[in-house]
Scaffold this motif. Structure first.
Motif, PDB file in Angstrom:
ATOM      1  N   VAL A 168      56.174 -23.257  20.234  1.00  0.00           N
ATOM      2  CA  VAL A 168      57.567 -22.812  20.224  1.00  0.00           C
ATOM      3  C   VAL A 168      58.541 -23.914  19.839  1.00  0.00           C
ATOM      4  O   VAL A 168      59.374 -23.739  18.927  1.00  0.00           O
ATOM      5  CB  VAL A 168      57.951 -22.222  21.603  1.00  0.00           C
ATOM      6  CG1 VAL A 168      59.437 -21.891  21.633  1.00  0.00           C
ATOM      7  CG2 VAL A 168      57.133 -20.976  21.903  1.00  0.00           C
ATOM      8  N   LYS A 169      58.478 -25.064  20.497  1.00  0.00           N
ATOM      9  CA  LYS A 169      59.466 -26.106  20.249  1.00  0.00           C
ATOM     10  C   LYS A 169      59.380 -26.649  18.835  1.00  0.00           C
ATOM     11  O   LYS A 169      60.406 -26.793  18.144  1.00  0.00           O
ATOM     12  CB  LYS A 169      59.295 -27.241  21.256  1.00  0.00           C
ATOM     13  CG  LYS A 169      60.391 -28.298  21.152  1.00  0.00           C
ATOM     14  CD  LYS A 169      60.287 -29.316  22.275  1.00  0.00           C
ATOM     15  CE  LYS A 169      61.430 -30.319  22.184  1.00  0.00           C
ATOM     16  NZ  LYS A 169      61.379 -31.317  23.290  1.00  0.00           N
ATOM     17  N   ILE A 170      58.169 -26.931  18.366  1.00  0.00           N
ATOM     18  CA  ILE A 170      58.024 -27.481  17.030  1.00  0.00           C
ATOM     19  C   ILE A 170      58.323 -26.419  15.981  1.00  0.00           C
ATOM     20  O   ILE A 170      58.849 -26.717  14.903  1.00  0.00           O
ATOM     21  CB  ILE A 170      56.618 -28.094  16.838  1.00  0.00           C
ATOM     22  CG1 ILE A 170      56.641 -29.068  15.664  1.00  0.00           C
ATOM     23  CG2 ILE A 170      55.555 -27.046  16.641  1.00  0.00           C
ATOM     24  CD1 ILE A 170      57.440 -30.314  15.898  1.00  0.00           C
ATOM     25  N   ARG A 172      60.598 -24.023  16.268  1.00  0.00           N
ATOM     26  CA  ARG A 172      62.065 -23.954  16.169  1.00  0.00           C
ATOM     27  C   ARG A 172      62.615 -25.118  15.365  1.00  0.00           C
ATOM     28  O   ARG A 172      63.507 -24.939  14.521  1.00  0.00           O
ATOM     29  CB  ARG A 172      62.672 -23.922  17.567  1.00  0.00           C
ATOM     30  CG  ARG A 172      62.432 -22.612  18.310  1.00  0.00           C
ATOM     31  CD  ARG A 172      62.923 -22.714  19.741  1.00  0.00           C
ATOM     32  NE  ARG A 172      62.749 -21.450  20.458  1.00  0.00           N
ATOM     33  CZ  ARG A 172      62.916 -21.313  21.766  1.00  0.00           C
ATOM     34  NH1 ARG A 172      63.273 -22.363  22.519  1.00  0.00           N
ATOM     35  NH2 ARG A 172      62.748 -20.132  22.338  1.00  0.00           N
ATOM     36  N   ASN A 173      62.087 -26.325  15.624  1.00  0.00           N
ATOM     37  CA  ASN A 173      62.546 -27.489  14.873  1.00  0.00           C
ATOM     38  C   ASN A 173      62.238 -27.352  13.390  1.00  0.00           C
ATOM     39  O   ASN A 173      63.093 -27.617  12.531  1.00  0.00           O
ATOM     40  CB  ASN A 173      61.877 -28.762  15.423  1.00  0.00           C
ATOM     41  CG  ASN A 173      62.448 -29.197  16.748  1.00  0.00           C
ATOM     42  OD1 ASN A 173      63.521 -28.746  17.150  1.00  0.00           O
ATOM     43  ND2 ASN A 173      61.738 -30.073  17.448  1.00  0.00           N
ATOM     44  N   THR A 290      58.677 -33.812  10.043  1.00  0.00           N
ATOM     45  CA  THR A 290      58.369 -32.496  10.617  1.00  0.00           C
ATOM     46  C   THR A 290      58.177 -31.463   9.511  1.00  0.00           C
ATOM     47  O   THR A 290      57.224 -30.663   9.552  1.00  0.00           O
ATOM     48  CB  THR A 290      59.494 -32.054  11.564  1.00  0.00           C
ATOM     49  OG1 THR A 290      59.584 -32.975  12.650  1.00  0.00           O
ATOM     50  CG2 THR A 290      59.241 -30.651  12.104  1.00  0.00           C
ATOM     51  N   LEU A 320      54.326 -33.366  20.546  1.00  0.00           N
ATOM     52  CA  LEU A 320      55.160 -32.198  20.273  1.00  0.00           C
ATOM     53  C   LEU A 320      54.376 -31.079  19.581  1.00  0.00           C
ATOM     54  O   LEU A 320      54.760 -29.915  19.659  1.00  0.00           O
ATOM     55  CB  LEU A 320      56.353 -32.597  19.401  1.00  0.00           C
ATOM     56  CG  LEU A 320      57.329 -33.625  19.992  1.00  0.00           C
ATOM     57  CD1 LEU A 320      58.386 -34.002  18.966  1.00  0.00           C
ATOM     58  CD2 LEU A 320      57.993 -33.058  21.252  1.00  0.00           C
ATOM     59  N   HIS A 322      51.324 -30.193  20.284  1.00  0.00           N
ATOM     60  CA  HIS A 322      50.321 -29.641  21.209  1.00  0.00           C
ATOM     61  C   HIS A 322      48.903 -29.935  20.733  1.00  0.00           C
ATOM     62  O   HIS A 322      48.051 -29.048  20.663  1.00  0.00           O
ATOM     63  CB  HIS A 322      50.515 -28.137  21.384  1.00  0.00           C
ATOM     64  CG  HIS A 322      51.746 -27.782  22.155  1.00  0.00           C
ATOM     65  ND1 HIS A 322      51.895 -26.592  22.822  1.00  0.00           N
ATOM     66  CD2 HIS A 322      52.907 -28.457  22.373  1.00  0.00           C
ATOM     67  CE1 HIS A 322      53.077 -26.543  23.402  1.00  0.00           C
ATOM     68  NE2 HIS A 322      53.709 -27.677  23.147  1.00  0.00           N
TER      69      HIS A 322
END
Length: 347
Positions: A168-170, A172-173, A290, A320, A322
């Motif tokens: 999820v976090k990566i 979104r980034n 990223t 980040l 995972h």
């Protein structure tokens, strides 16, 4: 051991190069091999980092090669040791021999007895072995070996997936900065081919050098031997179909370059190994690192790759994504401390 099995000691670079067709065939047969065991990767390495004392052993079955253990002797001046090492050490994240399906642990045991009887070395170090390696399994059964994982490091793996399926976090980034980049123009990932790879590799070198110089350091690509090694290897790896030299551009300007190797299509499961990445410090606001890794991961998933291996290193960005830490294993054998033990195998 059956008399049909014999050994060939390879001590000269010209002999190793002559053995290349058999080496290539073994690599294609070995389901556990990575691109780091291919002759396309290791021969360029040997041409730049090789030592005078080559000690590769080929195991033969009725004259047909069924394994190659690519050892050499390196003199370590600080320890005053003559070290028997596997080719590729230092610049390769996985080390190993190459083994045909018919090669068995007992064949490797007898090959190591042959190595043990040779003079000229003091300590043998076998590092960066994967748990699935037959060489790892063979060495665990030999008396006198220290298996405290000398000189090994864990690698980091994650599932290959499109951006929409990233954690999820990566995710979104990646989507946020991709959208920011797209508002500025055209964002495109291209893979170098046999004609334009020098431009892509030079871009990687320039980006990598700029980032390290900003921190007052030179970086691994400052070594002319490293550059020569890769410039020899890249066209061979491209012809073999296992190199992915990805260039991410925004409106034609390079944001980042990724140097990756990938398992052949023939494998049941495939891994892409991200060997080296660098990105523009002038576009830091777009998080080009990223964006580059997300694009390479998505491309890998689209071509049927299951796993992304980020290899060695404890870089903070890996957490980040995972990643799963995958241990490697190592062994050492002190020849000088075991002179009285002429038999390595356990009873």
């Amino acid at each position: 051991m059956p008399e049909k099995h014999t050994f060939r000691l390879i001590c000269q670079t010209c002999e190793l190069e002559e053995f290349r067709p058999a080496w290539q065939m073994l690599w294609q047969q070995d389901r556990n091999a990575t691109p780091f065991q291919s002759p396309e990767w290791l021969l360029p390495w040997w041409h730049q980092f090789g030592q005078p004392e080559l000690r590769a052993i080929a195991i033969l079955n009725y004259g047909k090669p069924i394994a190659l253990l690519p050892f050499y002797i390196y003199y370590e001046p600080d320890r005053r040791e003559r070290q028997l090492l596997l080719m590729g050490v230092g610049t390769s994240d996985y080390l190993d021999g190459i083994f045909a399906p018919e090669c068995r642990i007992e064949h490797i045991h007898f090959a190591f007895e042959h190595l043990h009887e040779m003079d000229g070395w003091d300590v043998m170090y076998v590092t960066q072995l994967r748990e699935s390696s037959i060489l790892h399994r063979a060495l665990k059964q030999i008396n006198g070996w220290d298996d405290r994982s000398f000189g090994t490091e864990s690698c980091s793996q994650m599932r290959a997936s499109p951006v929409s399926e990233l954690p999820v976090k990566i995710r979104r980034n990646a989507m946020y900065y991709r959208n920011r980049a797209l508002r500025l123009g055209t964002l495109e990932l291209t893979l170098a081919n046999e004609e334009d790879w020098p431009l892509a590799f030079n871009a990687l070198v320039n980006l990598h050098t700029a980032r390290w110089q900003k921190n007052g350091e030179s970086g691994v690509l400052a070594d002319p031997r490293v550059l020569a090694c890769h410039r020899e290897a890249i066209p061979q790896l491209l012809r073999l179909g296992i190199l992915r030299l990805g260039v991410l551009r925004l409106n034609g300007e390079v944001l980042g370059v990724a140097y990756a190797l990938v398992d052949p299509v023939e494998g049941a499961t495939r891994t892409q190994y991200i060997y080296l990445m660098s990105h523009s410090i002038e576009h830091a606001q777009l998080r080009p690192g990223t964006l580059l890794l997300a694009a390479m991961t998505e491309h890998a998933a689209n071509e049927g790759v299951q796993t992304i291996d980020l290899l060695r290193g404890e870089e903070s960005y890996k957490r980040l994504w995972h990643v799963e830490s995958i241990p490697t294993f190592g062994f050492s054998f002190d020849y000088t401390a075991n002179l009285s033990e002429r038999r390595l195998l356990s009873a």
